[in-house]
Design an enzyme around this catalytic site. Structure first.
Site, PDB file in Angstrom:
ATOM      1  N   SER A  70      -2.671  -8.443   3.184  1.00  0.00           N
ATOM      2  CA  SER A  70      -3.229  -8.435   4.540  1.00  0.00           C
ATOM      3  C   SER A  70      -3.608  -9.848   4.964  1.00  0.00           C
ATOM      4  CB  SER A  70      -4.465  -7.535   4.591  1.00  0.00           C
ATOM      5  OG  SER A  70      -4.129  -6.248   4.125  1.00  0.00           O
ATOM      6  N   HIS A  79       0.844  -1.209   0.000  1.00  0.00           N
ATOM      7  CA  HIS A  79       0.000   0.000   0.000  1.00  0.00           C
ATOM      8  C   HIS A  79       0.880   1.261   0.000  1.00  0.00           C
ATOM      9  CE1 HIS A  79      -2.640  -3.025   2.165  1.00  0.00           C
ATOM     10  NE2 HIS A  79      -3.455  -2.620   1.216  1.00  0.00           N
ATOM     11  N   ASP A  94      -3.681  -7.040  -7.512  1.00  0.00           N
ATOM     12  CA  ASP A  94      -5.063  -7.377  -7.865  1.00  0.00           C
ATOM     13  C   ASP A  94      -5.283  -6.946  -9.308  1.00  0.00           C
ATOM     14  OD1 ASP A  94      -6.280  -8.107  -5.055  1.00  0.00           O
ATOM     15  OD2 ASP A  94      -5.031  -6.351  -4.776  1.00  0.00           O
TER      16      ASP A  94
HETATM   17  P1  AMP Z   1      -6.543  -3.866  -0.328  1.00  0.00           P
HETATM   18  O1  AMP Z   1      -6.314  -3.107   0.928  1.00  0.00           O
HETATM   19  O2  AMP Z   1      -6.118  -5.304  -0.240  1.00  0.00           O
HETATM   20  O3  AMP Z   1      -7.939  -3.697  -0.872  1.00  0.00           O
HETATM   21  O4  AMP Z   1      -5.577  -3.239  -1.415  1.00  0.00           O
HETATM   22  C1  AMP Z   1      -5.611  -1.859  -1.689  1.00  0.00           C
HETATM   23  C2  AMP Z   1      -4.753  -1.579  -2.901  1.00  0.00           C
HETATM   24  O5  AMP Z   1      -3.410  -1.993  -2.628  1.00  0.00           O
HETATM   25  C3  AMP Z   1      -5.203  -2.352  -4.141  1.00  0.00           C
HETATM   26  O6  AMP Z   1      -5.079  -1.520  -5.280  1.00  0.00           O
HETATM   27  C4  AMP Z   1      -4.221  -3.505  -4.178  1.00  0.00           C
HETATM   28  O7  AMP Z   1      -4.016  -4.012  -5.485  1.00  0.00           O
HETATM   29  C5  AMP Z   1      -2.966  -2.846  -3.643  1.00  0.00           C
HETATM   30  N1  AMP Z   1      -2.038  -3.849  -3.108  1.00  0.00           N
HETATM   31  C6  AMP Z   1      -2.321  -4.838  -2.225  1.00  0.00           C
HETATM   32  N2  AMP Z   1      -1.227  -5.596  -2.005  1.00  0.00           N
HETATM   33  C7  AMP Z   1      -0.225  -5.075  -2.773  1.00  0.00           C
HETATM   34  C8  AMP Z   1       1.143  -5.422  -3.015  1.00  0.00           C
HETATM   35  N3  AMP Z   1       1.701  -6.475  -2.413  1.00  0.00           N
HETATM   36  N4  AMP Z   1       1.856  -4.654  -3.863  1.00  0.00           N
HETATM   37  C9  AMP Z   1       1.289  -3.592  -4.493  1.00  0.00           C
HETATM   38  N5  AMP Z   1       0.000  -3.217  -4.319  1.00  0.00           N
HETATM   39  C10 AMP Z   1      -0.752  -3.947  -3.470  1.00  0.00           C
END
Ligand code: AMP
Length: 275
Positions: free
Chosen positions: A186, A34, A150
């Site tokens: 997460s 993030h 994602d």
């Molecule tokens: P989330 O909190 O899982 O909904 O993710 C929020 C944003 O962070 C989304 O655009 C995800 O694709 C991105 N994201 C989650 N994990 C990663 C990672 N390991 N590397 C880069 N972006 C990430």
């Protein structure tokens, strides 16, 4: 760093803003993945807004909505350190004031949303599109910054912005990984120590697959999935698809990407690698 919990405060801040704004939507429990998106956003816009909201609409029955880690204080400290300008942390009464049962939904394009994760999580991408469309209309950013982690979500949301003529540019930053290759997520915290030991095999398999230019994707996928299953990793899907429109590709070639969803015990992990 400003923290907004309600829409009126966010809108008031937005109206007084000069220069460009990037939105980084998240569900919190922030990690280096993030934070990397915040940094990317800072290079592309004058101001960065991060939203933190665990969106019930995108979780199906029996999924981990209730258990999803909520760590707001640590998240705010990380964002402060990253130099983020503002945070939006709405609750359900702000996002869905009339409830969720009789809501106008944003339907994603079928060709992008019914494959891969969409085939296994009915309604998931409609939930994602609906909440992100609302966040975009609430905050009116110039730029929407997403993660390649994602990748399907990135393409679904990019297409939503195009189809609905939303005045926002959609960009994606590269997947951040642990030293052993496991994509930061997460959900990694659900893994037992044994499962955490196995989990890097997912990325190792994708990296090997991505090197087999010219081979038939289905044959490669079958043998790679069999090896993962043998190791104790249940493969939900392992497919090679075009990056732009997610159509199935029969041969491993440039412009394609390997996509996987797999379960270790009760934890579902996803990853993808371009060739
Ligand atoms: P989330 O909190 O899982 O909904 O993710 C929020 C944003 O962070 C989304 O655009 C995800 O694709 C991105 N994201 C989650 N994990 C990663 C990672 N390991 N590397 C880069 N972006 C990430």
């Amino acid at each position: 760093m400003a923290v907004f919990r309600d829409l009126a405060a966010l809108r008031h801040w937005r109206q007084g803003l000069r220069g460009s704004l990037a939105l980084v939507p998240t569900m919190g429990n922030l990690h280096e993945g993030h934070v990397s998106l915040v940094r990317l956003a800072q290079t592309r816009a004058d101001h960065v807004l991060v939203s933190i909201y665990v969106n019930p609409l995108q979780f199906g029955r029996g999924e981990d909505f209730a258990a999803y880690p909520r760590t707001l204080d640590q998240d705010l400290a990380k964002l402060q350190e990253a130099g983020c300008n503002a945070i939006f942390t709405p609750d359900d009464s702000v996002m869905y004031p009339r409830g969720k049962r009789d809501l106008s939904l944003v339907m994603p394009a079928r060709s992008l949303s019914k494959v891969l994760c969409g085939a296994h999580r009915p309604g998931h991408f409609a939930g994602v599109c609906t909440v992100v469309a609302k966040l975009l209309l609430m905050s009116q950013p110039h730029l929407l910054v997403l993660g390649e982690k994602d990748y399907q979500q990135y393409r679904v949301l990019q297409r939503m912005a195009t189809d609905l003529d939303l005045p926002v540019q959609v960009v994606a930053g590269p997947t951040q990984r642990a030293a052993d290759g496991l994509a930061l997520s997460s959900r990694n915290r659900y893994l037992t120590p044994d499962e955490r030991g196995l989990a890097p095999r997912i990325f190792a398999a994708l990296r090997e697959l991505a090197q087999s230019h010219g081979a038939m994707a289905a044959d490669l996928a079958a043998s790679a999935a069999a090896s993962l299953v043998q190791a104790g990793i249940a493969v939900e899907y392992l497919e090679f698809r075009a990056e732009d429109d997610l159509r199935a590709l029969s041969r491993v070639e440039a412009g394609g990407r390997w996509f996987i969803a797999a379960r270790l015990g009760s934890t579902r992990l996803i990853d993808n690698v371009g060739v």
